[in-house]
Write an enzyme that holds these catalytic residues in place. Structure first.
Site, PDB file in Angstrom:
ATOM      1  N   HIS A 187      -9.787 -28.495  -2.072  1.00 58.09           N
ATOM      2  CA  HIS A 187      -8.814 -27.448  -2.424  1.00 58.09           C
ATOM      3  C   HIS A 187      -9.022 -26.283  -1.454  1.00 58.09           C
ATOM      4  O   HIS A 187     -10.146 -26.060  -0.986  1.00 58.09           O
ATOM      5  CB  HIS A 187      -9.112 -27.010  -3.860  1.00 58.09           C
ATOM      6  CG  HIS A 187      -8.137 -26.052  -4.463  1.00 58.09           C
ATOM      7  ND1 HIS A 187      -8.153 -24.710  -4.191  1.00 58.09           N
ATOM      8  CD2 HIS A 187      -7.127 -26.241  -5.351  1.00 58.09           C
ATOM      9  CE1 HIS A 187      -7.197 -24.106  -4.882  1.00 58.09           C
ATOM     10  NE2 HIS A 187      -6.557 -25.007  -5.591  1.00 58.09           N
TER      11      HIS A 187
ATOM     12  N   ASP B 190     -17.899 -28.541  -6.586  1.00 56.58           N
ATOM     13  CA  ASP B 190     -16.709 -27.944  -7.187  1.00 56.58           C
ATOM     14  C   ASP B 190     -16.315 -28.804  -8.390  1.00 56.58           C
ATOM     15  O   ASP B 190     -15.804 -29.919  -8.228  1.00 56.58           O
ATOM     16  CB  ASP B 190     -15.594 -27.890  -6.129  1.00 56.58           C
ATOM     17  CG  ASP B 190     -14.292 -27.319  -6.682  1.00 56.58           C
ATOM     18  OD1 ASP B 190     -14.179 -27.165  -7.918  1.00 56.58           O
ATOM     19  OD2 ASP B 190     -13.391 -27.043  -5.868  1.00 56.58           O
TER      20      ASP B 190
ATOM     21  N   LYS C   7      -8.974 -24.610 -16.763  1.00 55.44           N
ATOM     22  CA  LYS C   7      -8.745 -26.043 -16.528  1.00 55.44           C
ATOM     23  C   LYS C   7      -9.477 -26.892 -17.562  1.00 55.44           C
ATOM     24  O   LYS C   7      -9.443 -28.117 -17.513  1.00 55.44           O
ATOM     25  CB  LYS C   7      -9.185 -26.412 -15.114  1.00 55.44           C
ATOM     26  CG  LYS C   7      -8.285 -25.766 -14.058  1.00 55.44           C
ATOM     27  CD  LYS C   7      -8.532 -26.317 -12.698  1.00 55.44           C
ATOM     28  CE  LYS C   7      -7.960 -25.451 -11.602  1.00 55.44           C
ATOM     29  NZ  LYS C   7      -6.534 -25.671 -11.352  1.00 55.44           N
TER      30      LYS C   7
ATOM     31  N   CYS D 150      -2.292 -26.738  -3.087  1.00 54.69           N
ATOM     32  CA  CYS D 150      -3.387 -25.977  -2.446  1.00 54.69           C
ATOM     33  C   CYS D 150      -4.409 -26.922  -1.831  1.00 54.69           C
ATOM     34  O   CYS D 150      -5.628 -26.675  -1.891  1.00 54.69           O
ATOM     35  CB  CYS D 150      -4.079 -25.038  -3.436  1.00 54.69           C
ATOM     36  SG  CYS D 150      -2.982 -23.839  -4.156  1.00 54.69           S
TER      37      CYS D 150
ATOM     38  N   GLN E  10     -12.003 -29.722 -11.290  1.00 53.98           N
ATOM     39  CA  GLN E  10     -11.194 -30.826 -11.821  1.00 53.98           C
ATOM     40  C   GLN E  10     -12.025 -31.874 -12.545  1.00 53.98           C
ATOM     41  O   GLN E  10     -11.482 -32.861 -13.028  1.00 53.98           O
ATOM     42  CB  GLN E  10     -10.432 -31.526 -10.677  1.00 53.98           C
ATOM     43  CG  GLN E  10      -9.405 -30.652 -10.009  1.00 53.98           C
ATOM     44  CD  GLN E  10      -8.225 -30.309 -10.919  1.00 53.98           C
ATOM     45  OE1 GLN E  10      -7.985 -30.954 -11.936  1.00 53.98           O
ATOM     46  NE2 GLN E  10      -7.483 -29.284 -10.559  1.00 53.98           N
TER      47      GLN E  10
HETATM   48  C1  LIG Z   1     -10.676 -28.761  -7.001  1.00 51.91           C
HETATM   49  C2  LIG Z   1     -10.296 -27.330  -7.204  1.00 51.91           C
HETATM   50  N1  LIG Z   1     -11.083 -26.370  -6.723  1.00 51.91           N
HETATM   51  C3  LIG Z   1     -10.800 -25.071  -6.912  1.00 51.91           C
HETATM   52  C4  LIG Z   1      -9.678 -24.674  -7.574  1.00 51.91           C
HETATM   53  C5  LIG Z   1      -9.402 -23.211  -7.764  1.00 51.91           C
HETATM   54  O1  LIG Z   1      -9.501 -22.892  -9.119  1.00 51.91           O
HETATM   55  P1  LIG Z   1      -9.042 -21.461  -9.653  1.00 51.91           P
HETATM   56  O2  LIG Z   1      -7.650 -21.240  -9.151  1.00 51.91           O
HETATM   57  O3  LIG Z   1      -9.100 -21.615 -11.134  1.00 51.91           O
HETATM   58  O4  LIG Z   1     -10.006 -20.466  -9.129  1.00 51.91           O
HETATM   59  C6  LIG Z   1      -8.816 -25.634  -8.085  1.00 51.91           C
HETATM   60  C7  LIG Z   1      -7.564 -25.242  -8.773  1.00 51.91           C
HETATM   61  O5  LIG Z   1      -6.590 -25.956  -8.775  1.00 51.91           O
HETATM   62  C8  LIG Z   1      -9.135 -26.995  -7.895  1.00 51.91           C
HETATM   63  O6  LIG Z   1      -8.344 -27.957  -8.362  1.00 51.91           O
END
Ligand SMILES: Cc1ncc(COP(=O)(O)O)c(C=O)c1O
Length: 412
Positions: free
Chosen positions: A129, A206, A232, A370, A209
């Site tokens: 992401h 991370d 999430k 993203c 997800q």
């Molecule tokens: C794999 C991953 N990392 C990071 C993020 C960023 O999360 P946030 O927007 O809640 O900070 C997301 C959000 O879609 C994500 O799917």
């Protein structure tokens, strides 16, 4: 009659916990298939937030009165819930942040600035992401370090041989996702973490997800950092958690300066608290931390293994259903996947499919999610992305399939 070791997960029963799932959209019952973007909130989370503001609201830690004590207990109770949920050794390993993005930026701007220099390397995967790319790029620009990228195969799985080749004594950090938000790939996190450690690198995992779909045990994974977002995992927006190993957090300089994070301030010098307070300057998102705690407790009550099993079967069913739609191209076909079905439909732009599904009450994301680098790896700029949670049903997948079949036949 032989009884199954696992009673079937009753998604229809669980759905009753989520008031928003009774909404009508364009005259149809809402089908929420945008769970990778954000999840819906069960009544217990909504009630917990409301209870906080009705009975506990106060700033925490500082004041010595009854409501300060209640708010502090609620906030620190939520920290203990996060600790238990990811099996961290201590509550001192859990820092409340705004979400995954802020957690990664915090690590980049503290640990990263301290430990990275000219010629050092950070490894990410092609799946990341933007939140797990941009902060490292910024850090590289600042420090002269280099960003290396682990490629994926045509199914969207990380190529471990290529990863091994990238790991050298210059590698200081490996930062990667446990589940890809664009493709659904589940990466072999434990193995990748062990490989990084063998090369002497630290690892940020991370979990944005993954934590809502599979058990996350930071001690078993042995990651140095784990980051995730409350929204999430059925909790509020604007709150998330950063886990760090004790010795790693202790070794990190403070990030933002202000109240809460200090032991003593004079105009000459400030003495900071240890973690987690050192990284929680200012008044935090108290109520939403408490709400996130309630969400994690709710998931614990359902049982993450039950959730994982049900979602796995639902994902297989959905994959087979979508594969029957003429002209569909599924992007991301790794053996080990969670939640996500990314696709393109011949003759349609992603946003046209998204808009057509919205007409039927079906919410999916269409766009680049993203995660532009991984979509470009597959030669596309955008996809349509239904993403599942445990409150989705086989019936909803059937409705999605029928809608797509109608769209497909209109172009033949
Ligand atoms: C794999 C991953 N990392 C990071 C993020 C960023 O999360 P946030 O927007 O809640 O900070 C997301 C959000 O879609 C994500 O799917």
């Amino acid at each position: 009659m032989a009884t199954s070791a696992h009673p079937p997960f009753d998604a229809n029963l669980v759905r009753k916990d989520f008031p928003i799932l009774r909404e009508l959209v364009n005259g149809r019952p809402l089908i929420w298939l945008d769970n990778a973007a954000t999840t819906q909130k069960p009544q217990v989370v909504i009630d917990r937030l409301s209870y906080f503001y009705q009975h506990e609201n106060s700033n925490i830690h500082r004041a010595a009165h009854e409501l300060a004590a209640r708010a502090t207990d609620a906030y620190e109770g939520a920290r203990e819930t996060v600790r238990r949920f990811i099996n961290a050794p201590s509550v001192n390993n859990i820092v409340f942040v705004r979400g995954t993005t802020e957690a990664i930026n915090l690590v980049a701007k503290t640990w990263g600035r301290k430990h990275l220099g000219e010629g050092d390397e950070i490894i990410v995967t092609n799946l990341e992401h933007h939140a797990n790319i941009v902060p490292w790029q910024q850090l590289c620009q600042e420090t002269g370090a280099k960003l290396k990228v682990v490629p994926v195969d045509d199914s969207g799985q990380v190529l471990l041989d290529e990863y091994q080749k990238l790991l050298t004594s210059r590698t200081k950090l490996v930062s990667f996702t446990q589940v890809s938000n664009a493709l659904g790939t589940v990466t072999p996190a434990r193995e990748m973490i062990a490989m990084a450690h063998a090369a002497g690198a630290k690892v940020l995992l991370d979990g944005a997800q993954s934590v809502s779909h599979m058990r996350t045990d930071v001690q078993q994974l042995d990651c140095d950092f784990l980051v995730f977002s409350g929204h999430k995992i059925f909790g509020p927006t604007g709150i998330g958690a950063l886990y760090g190993k004790p010795e790693v957090l202790d070794d990190m300089p403070a990030w933002q300066g202000g109240g809460n994070m200090i032991q003593d301030v004079t105009f000459e010098k400030t003495v900071y608290h240890g973690a987690p307070a050192k990284f929680e300057a200012g008044t935090g998102n108290i109520a939403d931390a408490v709400g996130m705690g309630a969400a994690l407790e709710y998931v614990e009550r359902l049982g993450i293994e039950n959730i994982a099993r049900y979602e796995h079967e639902l994902l297989e069913y959905a994959t087979a259903a979508l594969n029957k739609v003429p002209g569909i191209r599924l992007i991301g076909t790794a053996q080990n996947k969670a939640s996500v079905l990314s696709f393109n439909l011949h003759g349609y732009k992603s946003e046209e499919v998204g808009a057509a599904l919205n007409q039927e009450g079906i919410a999916v994301r269409s766009g680049h999610h993203c995660a532009q680098p991984i979509l470009r790896r597959f030669g596309v700029e955008t996809t349509v992305r239904p993403s599942l949670a445990f409150y989705n049903t086989y019936g909803e997948i059937d409705i999605l399939q029928s809608a797509l079949l109608r769209l497909a036949s209109a172009k033949r």
